[in-house]
Write an enzyme that holds these catalytic residues in place. Structure first.
Site, PDB file in Angstrom:
ATOM      1  N   LEU A 124       0.827  -1.203   0.000  1.00  0.00           N
ATOM      2  CA  LEU A 124       0.000   0.000   0.000  1.00  0.00           C
ATOM      3  C   LEU A 124       0.865   1.257   0.000  1.00  0.00           C
ATOM      4  O   LEU A 124       0.697   2.137  -0.830  1.00  0.00           O
ATOM      5  CB  LEU A 124      -0.920  -0.006   1.233  1.00  0.00           C
ATOM      6  CG  LEU A 124      -1.821   1.214   1.430  1.00  0.00           C
ATOM      7  CD1 LEU A 124      -2.810   1.351   0.274  1.00  0.00           C
ATOM      8  CD2 LEU A 124      -2.570   1.122   2.760  1.00  0.00           C
ATOM      9  N   ALA A 129       3.173   8.554  -0.333  1.00  0.00           N
ATOM     10  CA  ALA A 129       1.931   8.208   0.356  1.00  0.00           C
ATOM     11  C   ALA A 129       2.234   7.218   1.472  1.00  0.00           C
ATOM     12  O   ALA A 129       2.239   6.006   1.260  1.00  0.00           O
ATOM     13  CB  ALA A 129       0.917   7.613  -0.627  1.00  0.00           C
ATOM     14  N   GLY A 130       2.529   7.774   2.647  1.00  0.00           N
ATOM     15  CA  GLY A 130       2.763   6.934   3.808  1.00  0.00           C
ATOM     16  C   GLY A 130       1.516   6.927   4.670  1.00  0.00           C
ATOM     17  O   GLY A 130       0.600   6.153   4.487  1.00  0.00           O
ATOM     18  N   ILE A 156       7.704  -2.146   1.815  1.00  0.00           N
ATOM     19  CA  ILE A 156       6.844  -3.326   1.764  1.00  0.00           C
ATOM     20  C   ILE A 156       7.584  -4.495   2.418  1.00  0.00           C
ATOM     21  O   ILE A 156       8.517  -5.075   1.846  1.00  0.00           O
ATOM     22  CB  ILE A 156       6.438  -3.665   0.325  1.00  0.00           C
ATOM     23  CG1 ILE A 156       5.877  -2.411  -0.375  1.00  0.00           C
ATOM     24  CG2 ILE A 156       5.425  -4.799   0.337  1.00  0.00           C
ATOM     25  CD1 ILE A 156       4.737  -1.737   0.364  1.00  0.00           C
ATOM     26  N   GLN A 338      18.596   1.212  30.221  1.00  0.00           N
ATOM     27  CA  GLN A 338      19.132   1.966  31.356  1.00  0.00           C
ATOM     28  C   GLN A 338      19.452   1.045  32.528  1.00  0.00           C
ATOM     29  O   GLN A 338      20.472   1.215  33.202  1.00  0.00           O
ATOM     30  CB  GLN A 338      18.125   3.038  31.782  1.00  0.00           C
ATOM     31  CG  GLN A 338      18.734   4.157  32.603  1.00  0.00           C
ATOM     32  CD  GLN A 338      19.692   5.031  31.781  1.00  0.00           C
ATOM     33  OE1 GLN A 338      19.640   5.044  30.556  1.00  0.00           O
ATOM     34  NE2 GLN A 338      20.571   5.752  32.459  1.00  0.00           N
ATOM     35  N   ILE A 339      18.600   0.058  32.757  1.00  0.00           N
ATOM     36  CA  ILE A 339      18.833  -0.887  33.853  1.00  0.00           C
ATOM     37  C   ILE A 339      20.078  -1.726  33.588  1.00  0.00           C
ATOM     38  O   ILE A 339      20.877  -1.986  34.492  1.00  0.00           O
ATOM     39  CB  ILE A 339      17.590  -1.778  34.059  1.00  0.00           C
ATOM     40  CG1 ILE A 339      16.441  -0.945  34.646  1.00  0.00           C
ATOM     41  CG2 ILE A 339      17.899  -2.964  34.965  1.00  0.00           C
ATOM     42  CD1 ILE A 339      15.098  -1.644  34.667  1.00  0.00           C
ATOM     43  N   GLU A 365       1.996   0.620  10.683  1.00  0.00           N
ATOM     44  CA  GLU A 365       0.600   0.507  11.133  1.00  0.00           C
ATOM     45  C   GLU A 365       0.041   1.860  11.583  1.00  0.00           C
ATOM     46  O   GLU A 365      -0.928   1.938  12.330  1.00  0.00           O
ATOM     47  CB  GLU A 365       0.461  -0.510  12.273  1.00  0.00           C
ATOM     48  CG  GLU A 365       0.750  -1.938  11.888  1.00  0.00           C
ATOM     49  CD  GLU A 365      -0.268  -2.524  10.925  1.00  0.00           C
ATOM     50  OE1 GLU A 365      -1.344  -1.912  10.742  1.00  0.00           O
ATOM     51  OE2 GLU A 365       0.022  -3.579  10.340  1.00  0.00           O
ATOM     52  N   GLU A 369       1.543  10.142  15.542  1.00  0.00           N
ATOM     53  CA  GLU A 369       0.872  11.408  15.243  1.00  0.00           C
ATOM     54  C   GLU A 369      -0.453  11.180  14.524  1.00  0.00           C
ATOM     55  O   GLU A 369      -1.467  11.828  14.831  1.00  0.00           O
ATOM     56  CB  GLU A 369       1.795  12.285  14.385  1.00  0.00           C
ATOM     57  CG  GLU A 369       3.024  12.806  15.109  1.00  0.00           C
ATOM     58  CD  GLU A 369       4.108  11.753  15.293  1.00  0.00           C
ATOM     59  OE1 GLU A 369       5.004  11.963  16.131  1.00  0.00           O
ATOM     60  OE2 GLU A 369       4.058  10.710  14.603  1.00  0.00           O
TER      61      GLU A 369
END
Length: 385
Positions: A124, A129-130, A156, A338-339, A365, A369
């Site tokens: 797609l 066209a994202g 893709i 970080q741990i 997906e 935003e």
């Protein structure tokens, strides 16, 4: 509502977990090193998954699939989110829009995918066209009983390994009350069709499950390659996106659970200044935040999957669960780095891979935003006078 697992669901999760730990985990390092799954390993995993009954768990039982409902599939994706993405997707869950196949398409595309003999990819996204999927430019022009396809698809996933492409293209324009709108149609295009060129792209994450460019130059396909009816391409895309967003959230939840277990083990045993680092608030609070994040994501996934089974999941609810879980796994993996401290960014440790892989979850997906925009617009509709 009761989200506790049934006996059958527990048995499936346990069996699948055993399979993942035995057959997939041992190959993660080689996939990371080669940026690909070696063919012999891939074939072995596919065969063992097929023998175990794990292929096409999302497809109807009457067609030979697992016949699982969305709530059970969410548990499957939760388990399959834990190993390397490239290895996870060898246990194939075909794109469900293939259920629209008819006539010869059933034996040529649908049934081979259910049997694990063929692999599909969904095309797609394009360079222009994202997030704005309706801006796609790849076109299919009718020429007698054929269609001639020209255009470019981008990002893709798995196209380099797929046998055929589920392609969304523009086949004309329609007059609507809001002006002229593009008409979208889905085609089934074999990857070896003359004029199709697939070029891998290099990504920093999900190594072995690679994004690709697909170029279509005067690609000629017969009318029989249309999936469904001409002009209903976006109906398919929406169906795919809704379920994809919920299952991505389940995938992220499983990934976060695996990282959380590793971080807890490290925090409980790594010592500094005479005590384990988990005893320091700076680390202990991170563990608390990670546990809460994962629990909330799981509850959102379970509710969304239940609503999908009920047929009541809305667009903004699908965006909510995708948004929260994709950002959650980012927070969890960042806290894990970080741990682990310096060891968290060493290639000898898997934490850095989980951290890198988590970053793309906020992009494919639907970006964070876009999801926030969908959520706010849908909610505010009911307040407008």
């Amino acid at each position: 509502m009761d989200f506790s697992l049934t006996f059958e669901q527990k048995a499936l999760v346990e069996a699948l977990t055993t399979f993942v730990e035995k057959e997939l985990y041992p190959h993660e390092d080689i996939v990371e090193e080669l940026r690909a799954v070696p063919p012999d390993i891939a074939q072995d995993i596919k065969q063992k998954a097929k023998e175990a009954g794990f292929i096409a768990m999302n497809m109807p039982a009457e067609l030979g699939g697992g016949g699982l409902d969305y709530q059970t599939l969410a548990q499957v994706e939760r388990v399959m989110g834990k190993p390397s993405t490239a290895l996870s997707l060898l246990v194939k869950r075909p794109t469900k829009i293939l259920l629209a196949c008819k006539g010869d398409q059933i034996e040529e595309y649908l049934m081979p995918c259910i049997r694990g003999e063929k692999l599909d990819c969904f095309a797609l996204t394009e360079p222009h066209a994202g997030s704005d999927a309706r801006a796609i430019r790849t076109s299919a022009r009718r020429d007698g009983n054929d269609w001639v396809i020209n255009g470019v698809k981008q990002f893709i996933s798995h196209a380099d390994a797929a046998d055929f492409i589920i392609l969304n293209a523009v086949t004309g324009e329609d007059e609507t009350p809001n002006g002229r709108r593009k008409r979208f149609t889905v085609f089934l295009v074999d990857r070896d069709t003359p004029g199709v060129t697939i070029t891998p792209m290099k990504s920093i994450c999900t190594r072995g499950y690679n994004p690709n460019m697909i170029y279509f130059e005067d690609v000629r396909v017969p009318n029989s390659k249309i999936l469904g009816e001409e002009g209903n391409g976006f109906n398919f895309a929406n169906d795919w996106l809704y379920s994809g967003r919920v299952m991505l959230a389940a995938h992220c939840t499983g990934r976060a659970e695996r990282v959380f277990d590793m971080a807890c083990d490290w925090a409980a045993n790594r010592k500094a200044f005479g005590k384990t680092i988990g005893e320091f608030q700076g680390t202990g609070f991170k563990i608390s935040d990670m546990a809460i994040d994962i629990r909330l994501a799981l509850l959102m996934v379970q509710e969304a999957a239940w609503k999908m089974d009920e047929g009541t999941l809305t667009r903004h609810e699908a965006s909510m669960v995708n948004l929260f879980a994709s950002e959650m796994v980012g927070r969890v993996t960042d806290n894990a780095v970080q741990i682990f401290g310096g060891m968290g960014v060493m290639e000898d440790f898997p934490i850095q891979r989980f951290w890198r892989d988590a970053r793309v979850e906020r992009i494919w997906e639907g970006t964070s935003e876009i999801h926030r925009d969908v959520i706010s617009r849908d909610i505010l509709k009911q307040y407008r006078q």
